[in-house]
Every structure is written in C-alpha cells, then in structure tokens.
Design an enzyme around this catalytic site. Structure first.
Site, PDB file in Angstrom:
ATOM      1  N   CYS A 162      13.017   7.209  21.479  1.00  0.00           N
ATOM      2  CA  CYS A 162      12.587   5.821  21.643  1.00  0.00           C
ATOM      3  C   CYS A 162      12.126   5.636  23.089  1.00  0.00           C
ATOM      4  O   CYS A 162      12.035   6.607  23.837  1.00  0.00           O
ATOM      5  CB  CYS A 162      13.685   4.829  21.255  1.00  0.00           C
ATOM      6  SG  CYS A 162      15.138   4.815  22.338  1.00  0.00           S
ATOM      7  N   ARG A 215      17.929   2.666  20.438  1.00  0.00           N
ATOM      8  CA  ARG A 215      17.630   3.159  19.096  1.00  0.00           C
ATOM      9  C   ARG A 215      17.867   4.653  18.909  1.00  0.00           C
ATOM     10  O   ARG A 215      18.540   5.062  17.951  1.00  0.00           O
ATOM     11  CB  ARG A 215      16.181   2.809  18.726  1.00  0.00           C
ATOM     12  CG  ARG A 215      15.941   1.316  18.662  1.00  0.00           C
ATOM     13  CD  ARG A 215      14.475   0.985  18.565  1.00  0.00           C
ATOM     14  NE  ARG A 215      13.794   1.291  19.830  1.00  0.00           N
ATOM     15  CZ  ARG A 215      12.481   1.192  20.007  1.00  0.00           C
ATOM     16  NH1 ARG A 215      11.705   0.817  18.993  1.00  0.00           N
ATOM     17  NH2 ARG A 215      11.942   1.466  21.182  1.00  0.00           N
ATOM     18  N   ASP A 262      12.958  -2.513  18.764  1.00  0.00           N
ATOM     19  CA  ASP A 262      13.835  -2.348  19.920  1.00  0.00           C
ATOM     20  C   ASP A 262      14.763  -3.562  20.035  1.00  0.00           C
ATOM     21  O   ASP A 262      14.296  -4.689  20.184  1.00  0.00           O
ATOM     22  CB  ASP A 262      12.985  -2.212  21.187  1.00  0.00           C
ATOM     23  CG  ASP A 262      13.781  -1.741  22.388  1.00  0.00           C
ATOM     24  OD1 ASP A 262      15.031  -1.771  22.340  1.00  0.00           O
ATOM     25  OD2 ASP A 262      13.151  -1.340  23.382  1.00  0.00           O
TER      26      ASP A 262
END
Length: 158
Positions: A13, A19, A130
C-alpha cells in the site's frame, strides 16, 4: 519479517502502516490455520518512503487484536529485489498499481505478478480504501475486505 517458502506474496500500500500490514497479518493467520505456513514467504511494503521505520497504525493494531491476530511489522519501501523474488505483489488501489507497474518496468528480471488484492474479492469490491484519515470502523472494513480477498487468494494458489 519475510518467511522462507515455495510460494511468495508481498502486500503493498502507500505507507505500509495500515492496509498492507493488515493484509500480511491476515494472510499469515490463514496459512498458519491451514498448516501451510512453511510453503509461503509473506511480507508487506510501501510504494512511498513516508512511514519507513514505523510500526503499523495503532488503530489497525487494535482492530487486529480484536480479531485475535498478532501484527509484527516495521514499514519499509518496496525494493527492486522484491519484484524479482516475489511470485505475487498484491496492492490495494489503482494508485499503488500504477506506481508498482512503473517501478517494475525498471526491473529487468521482474517475475512478480502484480495485481489488486481486491481482484480476489468474492463481493467484487476491487479497491481497498486507505483508512488513515478515517476511524475504527474504516479499519474494520479494511480487515473484512482483506480477510475475504486473502481467503480467495489462498484458495486459488493453494
């Protein structure tokens, strides 16, 4: 901390604190529960340098604790070597995918299959948003998406 195995996956990420460490921890638990952890090398990384050296976001850690999953990771940026040594690089959104494809074009011996983790979601939610600027419920959504996607990915590659 990467593990040695015959298959390998790197979760990616933007910052490697929300994440991707959640996806990494979820996948580690799944392969452990299936008794196939020795077959896998698992890690996570960032496309950026923003959070290098930092632990996962405390909200993500709290979410994982609630689900009985241990997180142990320090953020790092993806390297050229990652593209050459991982079988799969699974990312969270289109921006990650663009960054990874651009970086992979600079690696001569890229063997990794670069995909969105969400492409494995049985509920067809392609993007894992996100949660950094969100709240605890946003981290729970990420956890649930990662769980669905990681289960499907493991079934496909098992």
């Amino acid at each position: 901390m990467a593990e040695v195995g015959s298959k390998s996956v790197l979760f990616v990420c933007l910052g490697n604190i929300c994440r991707s460490p959640i996806a990494e921890a979820v996948f580690r638990k799944l392969v452990t529960d299936e008794n196939v952890s020795d077959n896998w090398r698992i890690d996570s990384a960032a496309t950026s340098t923003y959070e290098v050296g930092n632990p996962p976001d405390y909200r993500g850690q709290n979410c994982m604790k609630k689900h009985g999953i241990h997180m142990q990771h320090i953020a790092r940026q993806i390297t050229r070597e990652d593209f050459a040594t991982f079988d799969y690089i699974l990312c969270m959104d289109e921006s990650n995918l663009r960054d990874l494809n651009r970086k992979s074009n600079q690696v001569k011996n890229c063997k990794a299959k670069i995909e969105l983790l969400g492409s494995y979601d049985p509920q067809k939610q392609l993007i894992i948003e996100d949660p950094y600027y969100g709240n605890d419920s946003d981290f729970e959504v990420v956890y649930q998406q990662c769980l669905r996607c990681c289960k499907a990915f493991l079934e496909k590659t098992h």
